[in-house]
Design a protein around this motif. Structure first.
Motif, PDB file in Angstrom:
ATOM      1  N   THR A   1       0.859  -1.187   0.000  1.00  0.00           N
ATOM      2  CA  THR A   1       0.000   0.000   0.000  1.00  0.00           C
ATOM      3  C   THR A   1       0.903   1.247   0.000  1.00  0.00           C
ATOM      4  N   PRO A   2       0.354   2.418  -0.317  1.00  0.00           N
ATOM      5  CA  PRO A   2       1.201   3.618  -0.240  1.00  0.00           C
ATOM      6  C   PRO A   2       1.656   3.875   1.195  1.00  0.00           C
ATOM      7  N   ASP A   3       2.895   4.293   1.347  1.00  0.00           N
ATOM      8  CA  ASP A   3       3.452   4.610   2.670  1.00  0.00           C
ATOM      9  C   ASP A   3       3.089   6.060   2.994  1.00  0.00           C
ATOM     10  N   ILE A   4       2.059   6.233   3.804  1.00  0.00           N
ATOM     11  CA  ILE A   4       1.550   7.590   4.072  1.00  0.00           C
ATOM     12  C   ILE A   4       2.589   8.394   4.865  1.00  0.00           C
TER      13      ILE A   4
ATOM     14  N   ASP B   1       4.881  -1.671  22.306  1.00  0.00           N
ATOM     15  CA  ASP B   1       5.163  -3.102  22.163  1.00  0.00           C
ATOM     16  C   ASP B   1       3.833  -3.829  21.960  1.00  0.00           C
ATOM     17  N   VAL B   2       3.556  -4.216  20.702  1.00  0.00           N
ATOM     18  CA  VAL B   2       2.244  -4.797  20.407  1.00  0.00           C
ATOM     19  C   VAL B   2       2.226  -6.323  20.583  1.00  0.00           C
ATOM     20  N   SER B   3       3.304  -6.857  21.201  1.00  0.00           N
ATOM     21  CA  SER B   3       3.249  -8.286  21.560  1.00  0.00           C
ATOM     22  C   SER B   3       2.487  -8.452  22.876  1.00  0.00           C
TER      23      SER B   3
HETATM   24  O1  PMT Z   1      -6.198   1.481  17.578  1.00  0.00           O
HETATM   25  P1  PMT Z   1      -5.834   0.897  18.934  1.00  0.00           P
HETATM   26  O2  PMT Z   1      -6.552  -0.420  19.179  1.00  0.00           O
HETATM   27  O3  PMT Z   1      -6.023   1.892  20.054  1.00  0.00           O
HETATM   28  O4  PMT Z   1      -4.292   0.505  18.921  1.00  0.00           O
HETATM   29  C1  PMT Z   1      -3.323   1.508  18.900  1.00  0.00           C
HETATM   30  C2  PMT Z   1      -2.176   1.144  17.916  1.00  0.00           C
HETATM   31  C3  PMT Z   1      -1.452  -0.091  18.445  1.00  0.00           C
HETATM   32  C4  PMT Z   1      -2.739   0.869  16.516  1.00  0.00           C
HETATM   33  C5  PMT Z   1      -1.236   2.411  17.894  1.00  0.00           C
HETATM   34  O5  PMT Z   1      -0.735   2.649  19.176  1.00  0.00           O
HETATM   35  C6  PMT Z   1      -0.078   2.189  16.912  1.00  0.00           C
HETATM   36  O6  PMT Z   1       0.956   1.604  17.226  1.00  0.00           O
HETATM   37  N1  PMT Z   1      -0.261   2.666  15.641  1.00  0.00           N
HETATM   38  C7  PMT Z   1       0.667   2.415  14.526  1.00  0.00           C
HETATM   39  C8  PMT Z   1       0.369   1.065  13.944  1.00  0.00           C
HETATM   40  C9  PMT Z   1       1.271   0.703  12.793  1.00  0.00           C
HETATM   41  O7  PMT Z   1       0.802   0.389  11.734  1.00  0.00           O
HETATM   42  O8  PMT Z   1       2.566   0.793  13.050  1.00  0.00           O
HETATM   43  P2  PMT Z   1       3.743   0.484  11.973  1.00  0.00           P
HETATM   44  O9  PMT Z   1       4.986   0.353  12.790  1.00  0.00           O
HETATM   45  O10 PMT Z   1       3.372  -0.644  11.066  1.00  0.00           O
HETATM   46  O11 PMT Z   1       3.778   1.798  11.101  1.00  0.00           O
HETATM   47  C10 PMT Z   1       4.657   2.874  11.372  1.00  0.00           C
HETATM   48  C11 PMT Z   1       4.004   4.196  11.051  1.00  0.00           C
HETATM   49  O12 PMT Z   1       3.770   4.274   9.630  1.00  0.00           O
HETATM   50  C12 PMT Z   1       2.682   4.485  11.728  1.00  0.00           C
HETATM   51  O13 PMT Z   1       2.665   5.850  12.089  1.00  0.00           O
HETATM   52  C13 PMT Z   1       1.646   4.195  10.640  1.00  0.00           C
HETATM   53  O14 PMT Z   1       0.475   4.990  10.808  1.00  0.00           O
HETATM   54  C14 PMT Z   1       2.417   4.589   9.389  1.00  0.00           C
HETATM   55  N2  PMT Z   1       2.064   3.875   8.142  1.00  0.00           N
HETATM   56  C15 PMT Z   1       2.212   2.538   8.025  1.00  0.00           C
HETATM   57  C16 PMT Z   1       1.954   1.904   6.815  1.00  0.00           C
HETATM   58  C17 PMT Z   1       1.541   2.692   5.718  1.00  0.00           C
HETATM   59  N3  PMT Z   1       1.254   2.118   4.542  1.00  0.00           N
HETATM   60  N4  PMT Z   1       1.405   4.014   5.852  1.00  0.00           N
HETATM   61  C18 PMT Z   1       1.668   4.632   7.037  1.00  0.00           C
HETATM   62  O15 PMT Z   1       1.552   5.851   7.170  1.00  0.00           O
END
Ligand code: PMT
Length: 216
Positions: free
Chosen positions: A116-119, A163-165
């Motif tokens: 997907t696009p990286d926002i 930490d989502v584990s």
């Molecule tokens: O919604 P809840 O149940 O309250 O849970 C909260 C949460 C765990 C979702 C939140 O705290 C959180 O961690 N959000 C980020 C989730 C995520 O996708 O993380 P990531 O490490 O995969 O992505 C890193 C960053 O890139 C994030 O800011 C994400 O919004 C952004 N991203 C990721 C993929 C993409 N294609 N575009 C993006 O902008």
């Protein structure tokens, strides 16, 4: 200040009734939008599908897919001073979603996916946004190392790492425990309600933006 906040999961269609998604409830992002409004700021909340009520005083834009979220962020980010991207955007989507409901004719099935696009990764280089940029990092191991990598690659001012584990924080929990990763330091925030963590983040975000504008 004017905030743009993304929240919730995205849904990537497989066919008209099936999709790829994740466990994000939207609670963290909605708490951020609610906290911003509570503190007297303007907030645009761009959200994937959730079961939550829209926080009072917040402008709300519902989206479904990563592509829709990308387009909404691109459209509204220049009306804002601070962007906080908290959504759990699906990283992959089916290349060619079926137009009609897929029939279960075979025992196995392969769905080809594309990124997907990286926002977050587009905010600086594509959208040319110069305000405070805050991303999240959802990690299951080496949380700080991966989060710091994201901070640098995506040119953020702050990454909120969780930490989502763990089942007691992060996805679909009312509480969170995060580490704030700044370019020059890390700051752990103890476990607390998402509303409390959100207020702490909004406060840091305003300081970052204030420092940016006074340096110019
Ligand atoms: O919604 P809840 O149940 O309250 O849970 C909260 C949460 C765990 C979702 C939140 O705290 C959180 O961690 N959000 C980020 C989730 C995520 O996708 O993380 P990531 O490490 O995969 O992505 C890193 C960053 O890139 C994030 O800011 C994400 O919004 C952004 N991203 C990721 C993929 C993409 N294609 N575009 C993006 O902008």
């Amino acid at each position: 200040m004017r905030f743009l906040i993304t929240a919730g999961p995205t849904r990537e269609a497989i066919d008209p009734v099936r999709y790829i998604s994740n466990k994000s409830s939207g609670k963290m992002g909605y708490a951020l939008a609610g906290a911003a409004a509570h503190e007297g700021h303007r907030a645009i909340l761009i959200s994937g599908p959730t079961a939550l009520d829209i926080p009072p005083g917040v402008d709300f834009l519902p989206v479904e897919s990563a592509q829709e979220m990308y387009e909404a962020v691109e459209r509204y980010i220049h009306q804002c001073d601070i962007a906080i991207l908290c959504a759990a955007v699906a990283d992959y989507r089916p290349i060619d979603p079926a137009k009609q409901k897929i029939k279960k004719n075979s025992d196995t099935m392969v769905i080809e996916l594309e990124k997907t696009p990286d926002i977050l990764g587009s905010v600086r280089d594509v959208f040319q946004f110069e305000g405070a940029l805050i991303g999240f990092a959802a990690e299951t191991n080496d949380v700080e190392v991966y989060a710091r990598g994201k901070l640098e690659r995506k040119k953020c001012d702050l990454i909120v790492a969780n930490d989502v584990s763990r089942h007691d924080i992060g996805f679909d929990s009312s509480q969170n425990e995060v580490t704030l990763i700044f370019p020059d330091r890390s700051e752990p925030l103890p476990k607390a309600s998402k509303e409390h963590i959100a207020l702490e983040i909004i406060e840091r975000a305003c300081i970052i933006q204030h420092n940016k504008t006074t340096k110019k």
